[in-house]
Each structure stands twice: as structure tokens, then as C-alpha cells.
Design a protein around this motif. Structure first.
Motif, PDB file in Angstrom:
ATOM      1  N   ILE A   1      61.913  -3.612  25.153  1.00  0.00           N
ATOM      2  CA  ILE A   1      60.903  -2.552  25.158  1.00  0.00           C
ATOM      3  C   ILE A   1      60.873  -1.912  26.540  1.00  0.00           C
ATOM      4  N   LEU A   2      60.886  -2.790  27.552  1.00  0.00           N
ATOM      5  CA  LEU A   2      60.774  -2.319  28.930  1.00  0.00           C
ATOM      6  C   LEU A   2      61.706  -3.124  29.827  1.00  0.00           C
ATOM      7  N   SER A   3      62.387  -2.436  30.711  1.00  0.00           N
ATOM      8  CA  SER A   3      63.181  -3.165  31.694  1.00  0.00           C
ATOM      9  C   SER A   3      63.227  -2.348  32.974  1.00  0.00           C
ATOM     10  N   GLY A   4      63.462  -3.009  34.088  1.00  0.00           N
ATOM     11  CA  GLY A   4      63.481  -2.297  35.366  1.00  0.00           C
ATOM     12  C   GLY A   4      64.044  -3.140  36.478  1.00  0.00           C
ATOM     13  N   ARG A   5      64.252  -2.476  37.603  1.00  0.00           N
ATOM     14  CA  ARG A   5      64.716  -3.120  38.832  1.00  0.00           C
ATOM     15  C   ARG A   5      63.788  -2.649  39.934  1.00  0.00           C
ATOM     16  N   LYS A   6      63.003  -3.590  40.432  1.00  0.00           N
ATOM     17  CA  LYS A   6      61.982  -3.272  41.440  1.00  0.00           C
ATOM     18  C   LYS A   6      61.131  -2.088  40.974  1.00  0.00           C
ATOM     19  N   ASN A   7      61.067  -1.016  41.751  1.00  0.00           N
ATOM     20  CA  ASN A   7      60.214   0.107  41.369  1.00  0.00           C
ATOM     21  C   ASN A   7      60.807   1.035  40.314  1.00  0.00           C
ATOM     22  N   ASN A   8      62.071   0.805  39.996  1.00  0.00           N
ATOM     23  CA  ASN A   8      62.715   1.699  39.038  1.00  0.00           C
ATOM     24  C   ASN A   8      62.631   1.192  37.611  1.00  0.00           C
ATOM     25  N   ILE A   9      62.050   2.020  36.759  1.00  0.00           N
ATOM     26  CA  ILE A   9      61.976   1.658  35.342  1.00  0.00           C
ATOM     27  C   ILE A   9      63.288   2.101  34.704  1.00  0.00           C
ATOM     28  N   VAL A  10      64.017   1.131  34.164  1.00  0.00           N
ATOM     29  CA  VAL A  10      65.322   1.434  33.561  1.00  0.00           C
ATOM     30  C   VAL A  10      65.156   1.836  32.089  1.00  0.00           C
ATOM     31  N   THR A  11      64.385   1.040  31.366  1.00  0.00           N
ATOM     32  CA  THR A  11      64.141   1.332  29.948  1.00  0.00           C
ATOM     33  C   THR A  11      62.648   1.291  29.649  1.00  0.00           C
ATOM     34  N   ASN A  12      62.184   2.212  28.838  1.00  0.00           N
ATOM     35  CA  ASN A  12      60.847   2.108  28.248  1.00  0.00           C
ATOM     36  C   ASN A  12      60.934   2.804  26.894  1.00  0.00           C
ATOM     37  N   THR A  13      61.116   2.008  25.872  1.00  0.00           N
ATOM     38  CA  THR A  13      61.310   2.581  24.532  1.00  0.00           C
ATOM     39  C   THR A  13      60.021   3.140  23.920  1.00  0.00           C
ATOM     40  N   ILE A  14      58.872   2.832  24.546  1.00  0.00           N
ATOM     41  CA  ILE A  14      57.612   3.377  24.030  1.00  0.00           C
ATOM     42  C   ILE A  14      56.988   4.318  25.069  1.00  0.00           C
ATOM     43  N   LYS A  15      57.874   4.977  25.802  1.00  0.00           N
ATOM     44  CA  LYS A  15      57.503   5.887  26.891  1.00  0.00           C
ATOM     45  C   LYS A  15      56.469   6.942  26.483  1.00  0.00           C
ATOM     46  N   ILE A  16      56.612   7.443  25.243  1.00  0.00           N
ATOM     47  CA  ILE A  16      55.732   8.494  24.735  1.00  0.00           C
ATOM     48  C   ILE A  16      54.255   8.094  24.794  1.00  0.00           C
ATOM     49  N   ARG A  17      53.989   6.825  24.564  1.00  0.00           N
ATOM     50  CA  ARG A  17      52.590   6.387  24.511  1.00  0.00           C
ATOM     51  C   ARG A  17      52.287   5.218  25.456  1.00  0.00           C
ATOM     52  N   SER A  18      53.088   5.089  26.492  1.00  0.00           N
ATOM     53  CA  SER A  18      52.778   4.009  27.437  1.00  0.00           C
ATOM     54  C   SER A  18      53.082   4.408  28.875  1.00  0.00           C
TER      55      SER A  18
END
Ligand SMILES: *[C@@H]1O[C@H](CO)[C@@H](O)[C@H](O)[C@H]1NC(C)=O
Ligand SMILES: *[C@@H]1O[C@H](CO)[C@@H](O)[C@H](O)[C@H]1NC(C)=O
Length: 270
Positions: A62-79
Motif C-alpha cells: 500500500i505504502l513504501s518509502g525511503r526516508k522522506n521519499n514516498i516511493v509508493t502510495n496506492t491509496i494516494k487519492i484519499r490518503s
């Protein structure tokens, strides 16, 4: 605790959508969200310190990242994920958001350094509670507390601020939505319905049902008094009528007696 905190947040009151908060930093956290509302999940402290992280539901990331960088957010539209304090706010929650989520943390070498799960349950908030009471034949009071679609509801009844006791309850208990109160019971009755994400109360003034029979009694006595007075008035009227008839007959008799007295006088003078 999370639920209680969530409830408090909710009570602080967003009128449009219910917002709950849940601390998911402990493994196995149970979080609750309101259907159509929002949930703020504290996934970690500060993501900017974490080389790599991944938040999955089952097999899907659903969500993944490296430090301050968000790599994936599959529910970006509502989160919204805020790496600096590790909070993820999910809006417009639906039932399909319910489930178990796993957060995995990795170090610079790509080694997994930690894993924790979080269970999210999306529930419908309590709405429009209705409180109805009815007097039963023996003066007992039947009370029903009903509401629209609620998940895992819990009821609580209070009478003038204290929970109902056996001396007041004829049937039902503090945890059922239908109760019957004993004859003498009166006061301010409150039914509260709550689940993990919301709470609604409704109150009703309960008066002793015997009042109804007293009222009937009162009305009957008034009717009795009215009819007695009526009968009295009728006889009084009859009496007046009779007396009037007597009065019109009386003068003649007086004249007669006058005549007789005159006669008597005459006879005396004779
Ligand atoms: C996280 O940061 C955001 C943006 O600064 C803020 O609105 C939110 O209240 C913070 N949440 C917590 C739990 O500190
Ligand atoms: C919320 O989600 C539902 C489907 O789950 C969608 O029909 C609706 O348009 C969404 N509302 C908003 C305000 O995004």
C-alpha cells in the motif's frame, strides 16, 4: 485504549466525517475507523530516519518509502503520509479497508530490522437513536432503544444518572436494547449506544404509569360529581317548580282563612 482515544477524538466532533486516531507503533495494534470517515494511523515515529519501509495489506504494497521519499502510495487519492511524524491519514474509509496490515522496516543493507502488524476495523457509526416507552397494563413501563445500522453496539441505561438496578428492572438488563421497568419507576432515563468509533445517547422523562389510571380515576370522579350535581340541580328545579305551584295555590287559602276570620269576627260581634 486506542478505541477510547479514537472515541475521544471523535467526540471532539467533526460533524461531517468521523475521524479516529490509532497508535500502530506497537505490534498487534487494533484500530477502528468509521465508515466514510477518516483514520489517522501512527505507523512509526520518524520515517526520515528509516532507510526503507513497506506497508502491506496481504500481498499488496500500500505504502513504501525511503526516508522522506514516498516511493509508493496506492491509496494516494484519499490518503496523506507525513514521513516526519510517521502518520498516515486515510479518508473516506470503506469496509474493504478493514483487515490486517504489516509494516516492515529495513536497514541500509536491505536487511529487515523490524516487522509489526496492525488490524483495522471499519465500522458504521451509531446514528439516530430512538427511545420509545409504553405503559403496560399493570403499570410497568416498556422501553425500547433503537438505532440505525451499527457494528458491535453496546448499550447502557441510566436513570437519574445511575445505572439501572434490579429493583427498577422487571426484564432486560443494562446491556439490552429493550427493557421493562417496574411500576413505581420514574425519572430521567438515558439510553446510550456506543461502538468502537462513536457514541450516541437519548433521554426520556419517565413518569409513573399509575398516573394514567389516576387520571382515569380522576376523570371518572369528575364525571360522577357532575352527574350528582346534575341530579341535585334537577331535583332542586323540581322543588322550585313545586313550591311555585304551591305559592300560586297558597293565596286562595289565605283569603279563605281571612274570610273565615272575618266570619269569626262577625260571629263574635253578633
Ligand atoms: C503529523 O504532522 C502533521 C503535519 O505537520 C500534523 O498535522 C499532524 O497533527 C501530526 N500528527 C501527529 C500525530 O503528530
Ligand atoms: C468515498 O468512497 C466511495 C466508494 O467507496 C465513493 O463512491 C465516494 O465517491 C467517495 N467519496 C469521496 C468524497 O471521495
Amino acid at each position: 485504549m486506542e478505541a477510547v482515544f479514537g472515541l475521544l477524538l471523535m467526540l471532539l466532533g467533526v460533524s461531517h466525517g468521523v475521524e479516529t486516531y490509532c497508535d500502530g507503533r506497537q505490534d498487534g495494534a487494533q484500530c477502528y475507523g468509521a465508515l466514510g470517515g477518516a483514520v489517522v494511523l501512527q505507523l512509526m515515529d520518524d520515517a526520515s530516519e528509516i532507510p526503507r519501509y513497506e506497508w502491506r495489506k496481504g500481498a499488496s504494497v500500500i505504502l513504501s518509502g525511503r526516508k522522506n521519499n514516498i516511493v509508493t502510495n496506492t491509496i494516494k487519492i484519499r490518503s496523506t503520509f507525513i514521513p516526519s511524524n510517521g502518520t498516515l491519514k486515510i479518508n473516506n474509509l470503506s469496509r474493504t479497508d478493514s483487515g490486517e496490515y504489516t509494516l516492515r522496516l529495513f536497514n541500509l543493507n536491505g536487511r529487515e530490522t523490524g516487522e509489526r502488524t496492525l488490524k483495522l476495523s471499519v465500522e458504521a457509526p451509531v446514528s439516530s437513536v430512538q427511545l420509545v416507552s409504553e405503559c403496560l397494563s399493570q403499570g410497568q413501563i416498556w422501553v425500547s432503544c433503537s438505532f440505525e445500522a451499527v457494528d458491535s453496539p453496546k448499550y447502557m441505561w441510566t436513570l437519574d444518572g445511575h445505572t439501572l438496578t434490579d429493583t427498577e428492572l422487571l426484564s432486560g438488563s443494562n446491556e439490552t436494547n429493550i427493557i421493562t421497568l417496574k411500576q413505581h419507576v420514574s425519572g430521567r432515563l438515558v439510553c446510550s449506544v456506543r461502538n468502537h468509533i462513536s457514541s450516541v445517547s437519548k433521554e426520556l422523562m419517565i413518569s409513573v404509569c399509575r398516573d394514567h389510571s389516576l387520571l382515569t380515576c380522576g376523570l371518572l370522579s369528575v364525571a360522577a360529581v357532575v352527574s350528582f350535581v346534575g341530579i341535585g340541580v334537577y331535583f332542586k328545579w323540581k322543588k322550585i317548580k313545586y313550591e311555585k305551584a304551591e305559592e300560586s295555590a297558597a293565596p286562595r287559602r289565605t283569603e279563605k282563612s281571612e274570610d273565615s276570620s272575618v266570619t269569626e269576627l262577625r260571629s263574635l260581634s253578633d
